[in-house]
Design a protein around this motif. Structure first.
Motif, PDB file in Angstrom:
ATOM      1  N   VAL A 116       0.841  -1.204   0.000  1.00  0.00           N
ATOM      2  CA  VAL A 116       0.000   0.000   0.000  1.00  0.00           C
ATOM      3  C   VAL A 116       0.878   1.257   0.000  1.00  0.00           C
ATOM      4  O   VAL A 116       0.441   2.320   0.456  1.00  0.00           O
ATOM      5  CB  VAL A 116      -0.978   0.011   1.193  1.00  0.00           C
ATOM      6  N   GLN A 163      -4.337   4.947   1.932  1.00  0.00           N
ATOM      7  CA  GLN A 163      -3.957   3.623   2.425  1.00  0.00           C
ATOM      8  C   GLN A 163      -5.088   2.934   3.162  1.00  0.00           C
ATOM      9  O   GLN A 163      -5.290   1.727   3.007  1.00  0.00           O
ATOM     10  CB  GLN A 163      -2.715   3.751   3.309  1.00  0.00           C
ATOM     11  N   ARG A 166      -7.412   1.578   0.650  1.00  0.00           N
ATOM     12  CA  ARG A 166      -6.903   0.327   0.079  1.00  0.00           C
ATOM     13  C   ARG A 166      -7.094  -0.829   1.046  1.00  0.00           C
ATOM     14  O   ARG A 166      -7.365  -1.971   0.627  1.00  0.00           O
ATOM     15  CB  ARG A 166      -5.423   0.484  -0.285  1.00  0.00           C
TER      16      ARG A 166
END
Length: 293
Positions: A116, A163, A166
């Protein structure tokens, strides 16, 4: 359709700890703390320990410190505690590599890694470990699985938001909706703004202090447990989230003893298995972890 997996039959003690690569201090004052971390982690008496900044190898430190371990740090700690270990590198540097690790009382079924990284200057990743909570009742029965995801997000706010998005996407894509999950690590979120995004996959913060009044906006900054710096925690960088569990006790290790081991304080939550934990559940306030000496 996959049969729903059950959480562990009894309470789980779950810890999250950024161990600062087993070294504390700066410059000439830098000293090795990895051996002391063995005793500190033993004192937590945790079933699952989510670790960040775990050094796999460091050639410069190996030359500098006489007692630098021959084993990678996750293996050293796992052997000392008698726990199963999983690790994956996040960052490769000029002298070595470091990443996330999980120490587990339960057998490991599989280990996966998802990058990530938001830019080339910070290498970040998710460590996804599938655990067998207990043997199947019948030989042909399915093994109950617990998914553990160790995270360490970046230093910049915009990157952290991408992040965590994700992370949510990864959970939705790779973890069955009926399976229990624990997500823990260093979110580097000193303002306490991240976390509500995980409600999209029914994962809630079990490491926030409970509030006197119900509030759909919880947890806010002042309900976050502050974990950094270890000597006198001021910033809520570390978190534990879960699906399929509710929190019964929240603890924090801080003070001079813990500051000798890392710049972060270890965060620990005792979890009860629970079916259908509602979104917005928060942990009950608990005591600090006592000095281990």
């Amino acid at each position: 359709m996959q049969q729903a997996a059950s959480p562990a039959p009894g309470p789980l003690r779950v810890a999250s700890y950024n161990i600062h690569k087993g070294v504390v201090g700066l410059g000439p004052a830098k000293r090795l703390s990895i051996h002391g971390l063995q005793e500190g982690l033993r004192h937590l008496q945790a079933d699952l320990i989510f670790l960040q900044e775990v050094q796999f190898t460091h050639r410069h430190h190996a030359r500098r410190f006489a007692h630098w371990p021959e084993l990678p740090q996750h293996e050293l700690l796992g052997q000392a505690l008698g726990l199963h270990t999983a690790y994956h590198t996040n960052a490769t540097t000029r002298h070595g590599e470091h990443g996330n690790a999980l120490l587990s009382r339960f057998p490991i079924l599989s280990v996966a890694h998802h990058d990530v990284s938001d830019h080339r200057f910070e290498q970040r990743g998710l460590l996804h470990v599938r655990l067998a909570l207990h043997p199947p009742v019948e030989p042909a029965a399915q093994v109950p699985v617990l998914h553990c995801v160790v995270v360490h997000f970046g230093l910049f706010g915009a990157g952290r938001k991408r992040q965590i998005a994700r992370l949510v996407h990864y959970i939705a894509a790779h973890i069955p909706t009926e399976d229990p999950i624990i997500v823990a690590g260093d979110f580097n979120d000193w303002r306490g703004q991240l976390g509500a995004e995980l409600a999209a996959v029914h994962v809630v913060d079990v490491s926030a202090r409970s509030a006197s009044r119900p509030d759909v906006q919880l947890p806010r900054w002042h309900h976050r447990v502050r974990t950094y710096p270890a000597r006198l925690p001021l910033m809520p960088l570390d978190r534990i989230y879960a699906r399929g569990f509710s929190a019964r006790q929240l603890e924090l290790g801080w003070g001079a003893d813990w500051a000798r081991l890392s710049d972060h304080a270890p965060l620990l939550v005792e979890l009860d298995p629970a079916e259908g934990v509602p979104a917005g559940s928060t942990a009950a306030a608990g005591a600090s972890i006592p000095a281990y000496e």
